[in-house]
Scaffold this motif. Structure first.
Motif, short mmCIF file in Angstrom:
data_model
loop_
_atom_site.label_atom_id
_atom_site.label_comp_id
_atom_site.label_asym_id
_atom_site.label_seq_id
_atom_site.Cartn_x
_atom_site.Cartn_y
_atom_site.Cartn_z
N LEU A 92 -15.22 70.26 72.46
CA LEU A 92 -14.09 71.19 72.32
C LEU A 92 -12.87 70.49 71.74
O LEU A 92 -12.20 71.03 70.85
CB LEU A 92 -13.76 71.80 73.69
CG LEU A 92 -12.56 72.75 73.72
CD1 LEU A 92 -12.80 73.97 72.82
CD2 LEU A 92 -12.28 73.20 75.15
N MET A 93 -12.57 69.30 72.22
CA MET A 93 -11.42 68.56 71.70
C MET A 93 -11.60 68.27 70.22
O MET A 93 -10.65 68.42 69.42
CB MET A 93 -11.23 67.25 72.46
CG MET A 93 -10.00 66.48 72.01
SD MET A 93 -9.79 64.88 72.84
CE MET A 93 -11.14 63.96 72.07
N VAL A 95 -13.47 69.89 67.95
CA VAL A 95 -13.39 71.12 67.16
C VAL A 95 -11.95 71.60 67.05
O VAL A 95 -11.48 71.96 65.96
CB VAL A 95 -14.29 72.22 67.78
CG1 VAL A 95 -14.02 73.56 67.11
CG2 VAL A 95 -15.75 71.84 67.65
N MET A 96 -11.23 71.61 68.16
CA MET A 96 -9.84 72.05 68.12
C MET A 96 -8.99 71.11 67.29
O MET A 96 -8.07 71.55 66.58
CB MET A 96 -9.28 72.14 69.55
CG MET A 96 -9.84 73.29 70.36
SD MET A 96 -9.62 74.89 69.55
CE MET A 96 -7.83 74.96 69.39
N GLY A 97 -9.28 69.82 67.34
CA GLY A 97 -8.54 68.87 66.51
C GLY A 97 -8.72 69.17 65.04
O GLY A 97 -7.74 69.19 64.27
N VAL A 99 -9.59 72.03 63.68
CA VAL A 99 -8.99 73.33 63.36
C VAL A 99 -7.48 73.21 63.21
O VAL A 99 -6.89 73.70 62.23
CB VAL A 99 -9.34 74.36 64.45
CG1 VAL A 99 -8.51 75.64 64.27
CG2 VAL A 99 -10.83 74.69 64.41
N ILE A 100 -6.83 72.56 64.18
CA ILE A 100 -5.37 72.45 64.15
C ILE A 100 -4.90 71.62 62.96
O ILE A 100 -3.89 71.94 62.31
CB ILE A 100 -4.84 71.86 65.47
CG1 ILE A 100 -5.24 72.75 66.65
CG2 ILE A 100 -3.33 71.71 65.42
CD1 ILE A 100 -4.75 74.18 66.54
N PHE A 119 -5.81 63.26 65.17
CA PHE A 119 -6.64 64.39 65.54
C PHE A 119 -7.57 64.87 64.42
O PHE A 119 -8.32 65.82 64.62
CB PHE A 119 -5.77 65.58 65.97
CG PHE A 119 -5.06 65.34 67.27
CD1 PHE A 119 -5.72 65.53 68.48
CD2 PHE A 119 -3.75 64.92 67.31
CE1 PHE A 119 -5.08 65.31 69.69
CE2 PHE A 119 -3.09 64.70 68.51
CZ PHE A 119 -3.75 64.90 69.70
#
Length: 240
Positions: A92-93, A95-97, A99-100, A119
């Protein structure tokens, strides 16, 4: 090592629901935090005497100590649940990294480049690391559990070192091959595997006294010393 049986009518050698343990959830939280931090600080290289290490190499081996503790005190089921939680949190970390970082920054925010360094997870690195972590941790836990049965719960040091020898071999070979195959010559890949593997095993050996202290404290506090007799060693099982 002998351990007093708690006056609860429960057999301390038998698995119990993980929710019944006092310290288990706290340990899982600490395990996940260390795992995530090691992923974030991995980009920095540090020089310690003759050694050149990444930030992750200072922290990540601790997750194998946690794996030993989970298996030794709570059994394979306790380790399996912690591994999956850590795996999910890391995925999750990452993927979110990605994306952001990919989202367009506000015109008044000027730290995009620095943010991307920390990130901006590279997909190949993410996939390689997750596969290596998953396989290595489960190999570590499986060997630890089986060796506990073979030694009748004695000689903890043989299990902590033996499981690390197996788990870190799986982890190191997978992550280095997946990261560098096709990009670096075979000689370089072998060198990276050997240097990383030796450093991780030495780390575990030096941490043995600490592992002993933590395991003994938890066995007394939890009233548990689980032996995985007749349990399922499949990684794909829900544990509560």
């Amino acid at each position: 090592m002998s351990m007093p049986i708690i006056a609860s009518g429960l057999d301390p050698t038998q698995p119990r629901p993980l929710r019944d343990f006092r310290y288990y959830e706290l340990l899982v939280n600490a395990f996940v935090v260390i795992l995530l931090i090691s992923n974030l600080v991995a980009q920095k290289l540090v020089k310690l005497g003759p050694l050149t290490l990444s930030g992750a190499q200072l922290l990540f081996p601790i997750t194998y100590i946690f794996g030993d503790v989970f298996t030794e005190v709570y059994g394979y089921a306790g380790s399996r649940r912690a591994i999956w939680i850590g795996f999910g949190a890391s995925a999750l970390m990452a993927v979110m990294g990605m994306v952001i970082v990919a989202l367009p920054p506000h015109p008044d925010w000027h730290n995009q480049e620095a943010f991307a360094v920390v990130f901006g997870f590279v997909p190949r690195v993410v996939v390689s690391s997750l596969i290596a972590f998953w396989a290595g941790e489960f190999a570590n836990s499986f060997v630890m559990s089986k060796m506990k049965l073979l030694t009748s719960g004695k000689y903890l040091w043989t299990r902590t070192v033996g499981s690390t020898v197996a788990g870190q071999a799986v982890d190191t070979v997978i992550v280095v091959v997946l990261l560098f195959a096709g990009r670096e010559p075979a000689r370089t890949i072998v060198s990276l595997i050997l240097s990383g593997y030796i450093a991780k095993v030495v780390y575990e050996v030096l941490a043995t006294p600490m592992t002993y202290a933590v395991v003994n404290f938890l066995k007394r506090g939890e009233g548990a010393d689980v032996f995985d007799r007749g349990v399922s060693f499949t990684p794909f099982k829900a544990d509560v």
